[in-house]
Scaffold this active site. Structure first.
Site, short mmCIF file in Angstrom:
data_model
loop_
_atom_site.label_atom_id
_atom_site.label_comp_id
_atom_site.label_asym_id
_atom_site.label_seq_id
_atom_site.Cartn_x
_atom_site.Cartn_y
_atom_site.Cartn_z
N PHE A 1 8.27 -9.45 -13.56
CA PHE A 1 9.18 -8.86 -14.56
C PHE A 1 9.06 -9.70 -15.83
CE2 PHE A 1 11.51 -11.53 -11.52
CZ PHE A 1 11.92 -12.57 -12.34
N ASP B 1 7.24 -8.74 5.06
CA ASP B 1 7.47 -9.47 3.81
C ASP B 1 6.42 -10.57 3.77
OD1 ASP B 1 8.28 -11.18 1.77
OD2 ASP B 1 10.40 -10.68 2.05
N GLY C 1 0.79 -1.24 0.00
CA GLY C 1 0.00 0.00 0.00
C GLY C 1 0.82 1.28 0.00
N TYR D 1 -4.40 -11.52 -17.51
CA TYR D 1 -3.78 -12.77 -17.99
C TYR D 1 -3.80 -13.88 -16.93
CZ TYR D 1 0.58 -10.89 -15.90
OH TYR D 1 1.53 -10.37 -15.05
C1 HXC Z 1 15.30 -12.47 -14.91
C2 HXC Z 1 15.26 -12.06 -12.65
C3 HXC Z 1 14.85 -10.72 -12.88
C4 HXC Z 1 14.70 -10.29 -14.24
C5 HXC Z 1 15.00 -11.02 -10.73
N1 HXC Z 1 15.34 -12.18 -11.32
N2 HXC Z 1 14.70 -10.11 -11.67
N3 HXC Z 1 15.46 -12.93 -13.64
N4 HXC Z 1 14.92 -11.21 -15.22
N5 HXC Z 1 14.31 -9.06 -14.54
C6 HXC Z 1 15.77 -13.40 -10.64
C7 HXC Z 1 17.06 -13.17 -9.88
O1 HXC Z 1 18.19 -13.30 -10.72
C8 HXC Z 1 16.98 -14.28 -8.82
O2 HXC Z 1 17.32 -15.54 -9.36
C9 HXC Z 1 15.49 -14.34 -8.51
O3 HXC Z 1 14.81 -13.77 -9.64
C10 HXC Z 1 15.13 -13.54 -7.27
O4 HXC Z 1 15.65 -12.24 -7.45
P1 HXC Z 1 15.87 -11.23 -6.24
O5 HXC Z 1 16.34 -9.94 -6.82
O6 HXC Z 1 16.69 -11.88 -5.18
O7 HXC Z 1 14.37 -11.12 -5.69
P2 HXC Z 1 13.75 -10.15 -4.64
O8 HXC Z 1 14.77 -9.22 -4.05
O9 HXC Z 1 12.95 -10.97 -3.75
O10 HXC Z 1 12.79 -9.19 -5.56
C11 HXC Z 1 11.62 -9.68 -6.10
C12 HXC Z 1 11.43 -9.21 -7.53
C13 HXC Z 1 11.55 -7.67 -7.64
C14 HXC Z 1 10.05 -9.71 -7.98
C15 HXC Z 1 12.49 -9.84 -8.43
O11 HXC Z 1 11.33 -7.24 -8.98
C16 HXC Z 1 10.59 -6.95 -6.73
O12 HXC Z 1 10.89 -6.69 -5.58
N6 HXC Z 1 9.38 -6.61 -7.22
C17 HXC Z 1 8.34 -5.94 -6.40
C18 HXC Z 1 7.54 -4.94 -7.16
C19 HXC Z 1 7.03 -5.39 -8.52
O13 HXC Z 1 7.50 -6.36 -9.10
N7 HXC Z 1 6.07 -4.62 -9.03
C20 HXC Z 1 5.47 -4.89 -10.31
C21 HXC Z 1 4.11 -5.46 -10.15
S1 HXC Z 1 3.33 -5.21 -11.67
P3 HXC Z 1 18.82 -16.18 -9.21
O14 HXC Z 1 18.71 -17.51 -9.87
O15 HXC Z 1 19.74 -15.23 -9.93
O16 HXC Z 1 19.08 -16.24 -7.74
C22 HXC Z 1 2.29 -6.42 -12.05
C23 HXC Z 1 1.44 -6.03 -13.25
C24 HXC Z 1 0.96 -7.09 -14.13
O17 HXC Z 1 2.23 -7.45 -11.45
C25 HXC Z 1 0.24 -6.63 -15.39
C26 HXC Z 1 0.74 -5.40 -16.08
C27 HXC Z 1 0.00 -4.98 -17.31
P1 NAP Z 2 4.08 -1.66 -7.43
O1 NAP Z 2 3.97 -0.20 -7.14
O2 NAP Z 2 5.41 -2.23 -7.72
O3 NAP Z 2 3.39 -2.44 -6.24
C1 NAP Z 2 3.84 -3.62 -5.70
C2 NAP Z 2 3.89 -3.47 -4.20
O4 NAP Z 2 4.10 -4.75 -3.59
C3 NAP Z 2 4.99 -2.54 -3.71
O5 NAP Z 2 4.44 -1.58 -2.82
C4 NAP Z 2 5.95 -3.46 -2.95
O6 NAP Z 2 6.51 -2.78 -1.84
C5 NAP Z 2 5.01 -4.58 -2.51
N1 NAP Z 2 5.71 -5.84 -2.31
C6 NAP Z 2 6.51 -6.49 -3.20
N2 NAP Z 2 7.02 -7.60 -2.65
C7 NAP Z 2 6.51 -7.67 -1.39
C8 NAP Z 2 6.67 -8.59 -0.32
N3 NAP Z 2 7.45 -9.66 -0.44
N4 NAP Z 2 6.01 -8.34 0.85
C9 NAP Z 2 5.22 -7.25 0.99
N5 NAP Z 2 5.04 -6.35 0.00
C10 NAP Z 2 5.69 -6.56 -1.17
O7 NAP Z 2 3.15 -2.03 -8.69
P2 NAP Z 2 1.63 -1.73 -9.04
O8 NAP Z 2 1.58 -1.53 -10.50
O9 NAP Z 2 1.07 -0.69 -8.15
O10 NAP Z 2 0.93 -3.13 -8.72
C11 NAP Z 2 -0.05 -3.26 -7.71
C12 NAP Z 2 -0.91 -4.48 -8.01
O11 NAP Z 2 -1.62 -4.29 -9.23
C13 NAP Z 2 -0.14 -5.79 -8.16
O12 NAP Z 2 -0.88 -6.83 -7.60
C14 NAP Z 2 -0.05 -5.95 -9.64
O13 NAP Z 2 0.11 -7.29 -10.03
C15 NAP Z 2 -1.40 -5.41 -10.04
N6 NAP Z 2 -1.51 -5.02 -11.44
C16 NAP Z 2 -0.90 -3.88 -11.85
C17 NAP Z 2 -1.05 -3.50 -13.17
C18 NAP Z 2 -0.45 -2.24 -13.71
O14 NAP Z 2 -0.57 -1.97 -14.89
N7 NAP Z 2 0.18 -1.42 -12.89
C19 NAP Z 2 -1.79 -4.29 -14.04
C20 NAP Z 2 -2.39 -5.45 -13.57
C21 NAP Z 2 -2.24 -5.79 -12.25
P3 NAP Z 2 7.97 -3.13 -1.24
O15 NAP Z 2 8.91 -3.15 -2.37
O16 NAP Z 2 8.19 -2.03 -0.23
O17 NAP Z 2 7.83 -4.47 -0.56
#
Ligand code: HXC
Ligand code: NAP
Length: 286
Positions: free
Chosen positions: A102, A70, A17, A152
């Site tokens: 990603f 987390d 949030g 999706y």
């Molecule tokens: C390939 C990757 C990668 C990448 C991480 N990894 N990023 N592999 N391409 N871009 C691999 C790493 O090499 C590692 O594997 C494993 O994944 C874990 O990576 P960490 O960096 O240790 O993970 P962590 O620190 O836990 O971070 C989690 C994360 C990071 C998901 C990778 O991106 C994150 O914190 N995301 C949170 C916010 C987020 O993703 N927001 C977007 C939501 S949008 P190895 O083998 O090297 O150890 C969404 C929208 C959907 O969902 C629809 C949109 C239209």
């Molecule tokens: P975002 O800003 O990256 O939001 C993701 C949030 O999840 C961040 O606040 C992050 O905060 C938190 N998070 C990640 N890992 C976590 C963990 N292990 N424990 C607790 N919190 C964690 O992206 P967003 O676009 O707003 O996405 C929000 C939601 O909408 C997601 O469910 C996403 O799949 C969905 N969605 C987004 C889109 C779009 O176009 N933006 C489309 C479809 C669906 P910390 O890094 O501080 O943990």
């Protein structure tokens, strides 16, 4: 759009949030009278978001509660729920919004990459819903769970396979618990957004100008979503006015997934002159 007391006194917990869509939903809930708890991994992000929300909406300090967690760690989830309950006395609504994602060819991914995304999206959602659901059932308290998924989750998608697998699991959880926990007054809803620009999503999914602009061609309304559109829908879904919605997935994507699914939508590219020729050709089949 809504009466300003739509969510009066509801205690709403939003995971993830402090940023993006979670933050937009939380701010809207506050505007509509809710008390808000936000949680994620990064304390400074949460605290800054909470301070900005209080400042913009002129709220007392206790209306917004920020605590780190987390969601991949079940013990941390229990402690986070304890902390929110200690602050507000109860929780009425859980929004499972935290996510990780990603783009990558699947064959390039390690099992740890899968674990990371599944851990946040699927296990994190399960841990929050399971523990809070147990507490609600034991207390005889009703509640609402809103799960943020994606379009999706039902269609599948290449290049975001861990996320697609995890979100599909969350849709199954939504529908399954709707059937099982409805008898306790616990309601489940999922919200499936199309593209809504956020730093978190765009940096990991659409990191180039070409990718970001390319998606517009797939959206019949010709634009991406705006945060208030999503936040207002979420407010309705967690409100008592949506009290009979249980187990559904509500899509808000400008028609994007339908457009991708329709076999003949590619004919958008046909010009008026070409249609004149095609008309004569297709009439010959009479
Ligand atoms: C390939 C990757 C990668 C990448 C991480 N990894 N990023 N592999 N391409 N871009 C691999 C790493 O090499 C590692 O594997 C494993 O994944 C874990 O990576 P960490 O960096 O240790 O993970 P962590 O620190 O836990 O971070 C989690 C994360 C990071 C998901 C990778 O991106 C994150 O914190 N995301 C949170 C916010 C987020 O993703 N927001 C977007 C939501 S949008 P190895 O083998 O090297 O150890 C969404 C929208 C959907 O969902 C629809 C949109 C239209
Ligand atoms: P975002 O800003 O990256 O939001 C993701 C949030 O999840 C961040 O606040 C992050 O905060 C938190 N998070 C990640 N890992 C976590 C963990 N292990 N424990 C607790 N919190 C964690 O992206 P967003 O676009 O707003 O996405 C929000 C939601 O909408 C997601 O469910 C996403 O799949 C969905 N969605 C987004 C889109 C779009 O176009 N933006 C489309 C479809 C669906 P910390 O890094 O501080 O943990």
């Amino acid at each position: 759009m809504f009466q300003s007391d739509l969510l009066k006194d509801k205690v709403i917990l939003v995971t993830g949030g402090g940023t993006g869509l979670g933050r937009a939903m939380g701010e809207r809930f506050l505007e509509l009278g809710a008390r808000l708890a936000i949680t994620s991994r990064r304390q400074e992000v949460l605290e800054q978001a909470a301070a900005e929300m209080r400042e913009r909406l002129q709220l007392s300090v206790d209306r917004v509660f920020a605590t780190t967690c987390d969601v991949r760690d079940a013990d941390a989830v229990h402690a986070m729920l304890d902390a929110v309950t200690a602050h507000f006395g109860r929780i009425d609504v859980l929004v499972n919004n935290a996510a990780g994602n990603f783009i990558s060819p699947t064959e390039r991914l390690s099992h740890r990459a899968f674990d990371s995304v599944l851990g946040i999206v699927l296990h994190g959602t399960v841990y929050c819903s399971l523990e809070l659901g147990k507490r609600w059932i034991a207390a005889g308290q009703p509640g609402t769970m809103l799960n943020i998924v994606t379009t999706y989750a039902t269609t599948g998608s290449g290049y975001v396979v861990p996320s697609a697998v995890a979100k599909a699991g969350v849709v199954a959880l939504t529908r399954s618990l709707a059937a099982e926990w409805g008898k306790y007054g616990i309601r489940q809803v999922a919200l499936a957004p199309g593209p809504f620009p956020t730093e978190g999503a765009w940096s990991r999914l659409l990191p180039t100008k070409e990718l970001a602009e390319g998606i517009l061609q797939r959206i019949p309304l010709g634009r991406v979503g705006e945060r208030p559109e999503l936040a207002n829908l979420a407010a309705f879904l967690v409100s008592d006015f949506a009290g009979y919605i249980n187990g559904d997935v509500v899509t808000i994507d400008g028609g994007e997934w339908i457009y991708g699914a329709g076999q003949f939508n590619i004919l958008d590219a046909v010009t008026a002159e070409q249609w004149d020729i095609l008309r004569e050709m297709t009439k010959r089949g009479k």
